[in-house]
Design a protein around this motif. Structure first.
Motif, PDB file in Angstrom:
ATOM      1  N   GLY A 157       0.808  -1.210   0.000  1.00 36.22           N
ATOM      2  CA  GLY A 157       0.000   0.000   0.000  1.00 36.22           C
ATOM      3  C   GLY A 157       0.839   1.257   0.000  1.00 36.22           C
ATOM      4  O   GLY A 157       0.530   2.230  -0.703  1.00 36.22           O
ATOM      5  N   PHE A 158       1.918   1.249   0.781  1.00 38.39           N
ATOM      6  CA  PHE A 158       2.795   2.421   0.842  1.00 38.39           C
ATOM      7  C   PHE A 158       3.475   2.662  -0.505  1.00 38.39           C
ATOM      8  O   PHE A 158       3.608   3.805  -0.950  1.00 38.39           O
ATOM      9  CB  PHE A 158       3.847   2.234   1.936  1.00 38.39           C
ATOM     10  CG  PHE A 158       4.660   3.465   2.199  1.00 38.39           C
ATOM     11  CD1 PHE A 158       4.167   4.486   2.997  1.00 38.39           C
ATOM     12  CD2 PHE A 158       5.918   3.613   1.634  1.00 38.39           C
ATOM     13  CE1 PHE A 158       4.909   5.630   3.232  1.00 38.39           C
ATOM     14  CE2 PHE A 158       6.670   4.750   1.860  1.00 38.39           C
ATOM     15  CZ  PHE A 158       6.157   5.767   2.661  1.00 38.39           C
ATOM     16  N   LEU A 159       3.901   1.598  -1.161  1.00 37.10           N
ATOM     17  CA  LEU A 159       4.527   1.741  -2.479  1.00 37.10           C
ATOM     18  C   LEU A 159       3.545   2.288  -3.509  1.00 37.10           C
ATOM     19  O   LEU A 159       3.922   3.056  -4.401  1.00 37.10           O
ATOM     20  CB  LEU A 159       5.089   0.393  -2.951  1.00 37.10           C
ATOM     21  CG  LEU A 159       6.307  -0.133  -2.192  1.00 37.10           C
ATOM     22  CD1 LEU A 159       6.700  -1.515  -2.708  1.00 37.10           C
ATOM     23  CD2 LEU A 159       7.488   0.829  -2.312  1.00 37.10           C
ATOM     24  N   LEU A 160       2.287   1.905  -3.371  1.00 41.19           N
ATOM     25  CA  LEU A 160       1.268   2.403  -4.294  1.00 41.19           C
ATOM     26  C   LEU A 160       1.134   3.917  -4.204  1.00 41.19           C
ATOM     27  O   LEU A 160       1.178   4.625  -5.215  1.00 41.19           O
ATOM     28  CB  LEU A 160      -0.082   1.745  -4.001  1.00 41.19           C
ATOM     29  CG  LEU A 160      -0.339   0.367  -4.610  1.00 41.19           C
ATOM     30  CD1 LEU A 160      -1.642  -0.214  -4.080  1.00 41.19           C
ATOM     31  CD2 LEU A 160      -0.402   0.453  -6.134  1.00 41.19           C
ATOM     32  N   ILE A 161       0.990   4.432  -2.988  1.00 38.57           N
ATOM     33  CA  ILE A 161       0.787   5.879  -2.872  1.00 38.57           C
ATOM     34  C   ILE A 161       2.084   6.651  -3.122  1.00 38.57           C
ATOM     35  O   ILE A 161       2.054   7.806  -3.553  1.00 38.57           O
ATOM     36  CB  ILE A 161       0.202   6.269  -1.499  1.00 38.57           C
ATOM     37  CG1 ILE A 161       1.134   5.851  -0.351  1.00 38.57           C
ATOM     38  CG2 ILE A 161      -1.174   5.676  -1.314  1.00 38.57           C
ATOM     39  CD1 ILE A 161       0.682   6.388   0.992  1.00 38.57           C
ATOM     40  N   ALA A 162       3.231   5.995  -2.863  1.00 35.66           N
ATOM     41  CA  ALA A 162       4.510   6.674  -3.094  1.00 35.66           C
ATOM     42  C   ALA A 162       4.940   6.632  -4.550  1.00 35.66           C
ATOM     43  O   ALA A 162       5.864   7.350  -4.951  1.00 35.66           O
ATOM     44  CB  ALA A 162       5.597   6.040  -2.217  1.00 35.66           C
ATOM     45  N   SER A 163       4.261   5.820  -5.369  1.00 38.61           N
ATOM     46  CA  SER A 163       4.654   5.673  -6.780  1.00 38.61           C
ATOM     47  C   SER A 163       4.516   6.974  -7.554  1.00 38.61           C
ATOM     48  O   SER A 163       5.172   7.166  -8.578  1.00 38.61           O
ATOM     49  CB  SER A 163       3.810   4.582  -7.446  1.00 38.61           C
ATOM     50  OG  SER A 163       2.440   4.939  -7.455  1.00 38.61           O
ATOM     51  N   VAL A 164       3.665   7.891  -7.066  1.00 41.80           N
ATOM     52  CA  VAL A 164       3.477   9.152  -7.789  1.00 41.80           C
ATOM     53  C   VAL A 164       4.720  10.040  -7.744  1.00 41.80           C
ATOM     54  O   VAL A 164       4.882  10.931  -8.576  1.00 41.80           O
ATOM     55  CB  VAL A 164       2.263   9.936  -7.235  1.00 41.80           C
ATOM     56  CG1 VAL A 164       0.982   9.137  -7.406  1.00 41.80           C
ATOM     57  CG2 VAL A 164       2.468  10.302  -5.779  1.00 41.80           C
ATOM     58  N   PHE A 165       5.607   9.798  -6.785  1.00 42.79           N
ATOM     59  CA  PHE A 165       6.843  10.578  -6.733  1.00 42.79           C
ATOM     60  C   PHE A 165       7.758  10.244  -7.908  1.00 42.79           C
ATOM     61  O   PHE A 165       8.617  11.035  -8.282  1.00 42.79           O
ATOM     62  CB  PHE A 165       7.580  10.327  -5.414  1.00 42.79           C
ATOM     63  CG  PHE A 165       6.864  10.878  -4.209  1.00 42.79           C
ATOM     64  CD1 PHE A 165       6.541  12.225  -4.136  1.00 42.79           C
ATOM     65  CD2 PHE A 165       6.502  10.053  -3.167  1.00 42.79           C
ATOM     66  CE1 PHE A 165       5.891  12.743  -3.037  1.00 42.79           C
ATOM     67  CE2 PHE A 165       5.849  10.555  -2.057  1.00 42.79           C
ATOM     68  CZ  PHE A 165       5.535  11.906  -1.990  1.00 42.79           C
ATOM     69  N   VAL A 166       7.565   9.052  -8.483  1.00 39.62           N
ATOM     70  CA  VAL A 166       8.376   8.616  -9.614  1.00 39.62           C
ATOM     71  C   VAL A 166       7.624   8.799 -10.925  1.00 39.62           C
ATOM     72  O   VAL A 166       8.163   9.312 -11.910  1.00 39.62           O
ATOM     73  CB  VAL A 166       8.795   7.139  -9.451  1.00 39.62           C
ATOM     74  CG1 VAL A 166       9.653   6.693 -10.637  1.00 39.62           C
ATOM     75  CG2 VAL A 166       9.546   6.941  -8.145  1.00 39.62           C
TER      76      VAL A 166
END
Length: 451
Positions: A157-166
């Protein structure tokens, strides 16, 4: 002649919508399953009548044969969905299926009225989402170890929401979207479902202070990332969902009080740090005084709702295009203007009946993990609806949250249909639990009788 049909249809649609909403609350008054079945069938007839009347008006106004083909495709989707659910999952809640289809129908109608191309894209995503939803209940019935995936789900879940930084891009002041194959995806919509499963897995078996601290830190990290992305609507949903799940798991009101205090402080900090938050608060406080700037959107929304009156202006007779971002954030205003306040109130009642059904299912579940999942998803669904409609009618500052199953937004439609499917799976689990308990009770009674 077309104007006469549109004028008459306003009253017919209001009556049909009121009848459907009433059935959502009276369905359990029947003592026998046969009686409920007749209510569900009546709901199906009412929803298809509403669907037909709306697309008849759309065709008469546009004279475009594509509208008839699109109507036929939708009719087929809803008919197949209802039949497949009732065939594959014989004990499934037909109320959940009916309400999901009804809300999608209303969404397709208003989106077709506003932007046909967007409606077609929404339909394509809805078809895929419904196909996925048919698998989810079976998955929940077969897989018994999801409650052991806590850490994995938390990281996912954390990787999903953090993916927008990339991969992300900015839209309406927030960097919370990524583009895949021509489609825009909002990772936070899917992440909120994973987040609920993560929190449920962490708190279902262990509510020690250490476990609570670990889970709270992880949840705070989710919210912090969303705040950095300026996706404050999603941040509120995650925050409130976690607080409710924590309270249900621990029964400790002090955690709720501390969370509310921390949330209030964070809201003040967000107001100081982010200009677009201040803009929305200013627009909420006095949209008329800032009509040519920040208050224009909410002022136009209120104009539309007021202009529609009780029965609406009629499809194609209003001016919803004057509201910025009407297809997503302010679709409720468009519905109120052209279909009327009565229709909109009935729509809210349908949403509310879903929420009550979700809560009722959570209360009936025995296993703590499944109970927490149901509570978490119910809360996320309910708070999203509150933020959307509350912002549109100026009850609270606008947060940019979409209206479940109706607003344009593939990510929102996909995540909401998945939520409905998960709740359906939990309902089936409860049905199986009841069947097993009844079987054991009968066996015990037979043993006592023979002894």
């Amino acid at each position: 002649m077309v104007n006469v049909i549109i004028h008459i249809s306003k009253y017919i649609l209001a009556i049909l919508a009121a009848s459907y909403a009433m059935k959502c609350f009276t369905v359990f008054s029947g003592k026998h399953e046969y009686d409920r079945g007749s209510v569900y069938l009546t709901q199906n007839i009412l929803m298809f009548l509403i669907h037909f009347i709306c697309y008849l008006i759309i065709y008469l106004m546009t004279k475009d044969i594509k509208m008839l083909y699109f109507y036929g495709a939708q009719f087929l989707l809803f008919l197949v969905t209802i039949i497949v659910y009732s065939t594959v999952y014989k004990n499934a809640s037909r109320l959940i299926v009916n309400n999901m289809c009804y809300l999608l129908m209303v969404g397709f109608v208003i989106l077709t009225r506003l932007d046909f191309d967007m409606a077609v894209r929404q339909f394509a995503i809805a078809v895929a989402a419904v196909c996925v939803s048919l698998i989810i209940p079976a998955f929940l019935l077969k897989v018994r170890t999801i409650d052991k995936w806590g850490i994995f789900l938390g990281v996912l879940g954390f990787l999903l929401i953090a993916s927008v930084f990339v991969f992300g891009r900015s839209m309406y002041g927030a960097t919370n979207w990524i583009s895949i194959g021509g489609f825009s995806l909002q990772p936070s919509e899917l992440a909120k479902i994973v987040f609920v499963f993560f929190v449920a897995a962490m708190l279902a078996r262990d509510t020690s202070f250490k476990q609570i601290v670990i889970t709270t830190v992880a949840a705070a990290a989710y919210v912090l990332v969303l705040v950095i992305e300026k996706d404050l609507g999603a941040a509120v949903i995650f925050f409130v969902t976690y607080l409710i799940m924590l309270y249900v798991a621990t029964r400790q009101f002090r955690y709720m009080a501390l969370g509310l205090a921390a949330g209030s402080g964070a809201a003040v900090v967000a107001y100081k740090l982010f200009a677009h938050v201040r803009t929305r608060v200013i627009a909420w406080k006095d949209p008329w005084g800032n009509y040519n700037d920040a208050g224009y959107q909410i002022a136009q929304s209120l104009f539309a709702i007021g202009t529609g009156g009780w029965f609406g202006m009629g499809l194609f007779k209003g001016s919803p295009d004057t509201i910025p971002v009407v297809v997503s954030d302010f679709v409720f205003s468009a519905i109120s203007e052209e279909m009327g306040a009565l229709f909109s109130i009935c729509l809210i009642l349908v949403y509310f009946s879903c929420f009550i059904m979700f809560i009722n299912i959570s209360l009936q579940l025995v296993k703590p993990f499944y109970k927490l999942v149901a509570i978490g998803l119910s809360t996320a669904y309910g708070i999203q609806l509150f933020l959307c409609i509350g912002g549109v009618i100026k009850l609270i500052p606008h947060t940019g949250v979409t209206m479940p199953l109706i607003s344009y937004g593939g990510s929102s439609v996909l995540s909401t249909i998945i939520i409905f499917a998960v709740i359906q799976g939990l309902y089936l689990l409860r049905q199986r639990e009841v069947h097993i308990l009844e079987k054991r009770r009968d066996e015990r009674d037979n043993e006592e009788e023979y002894s």
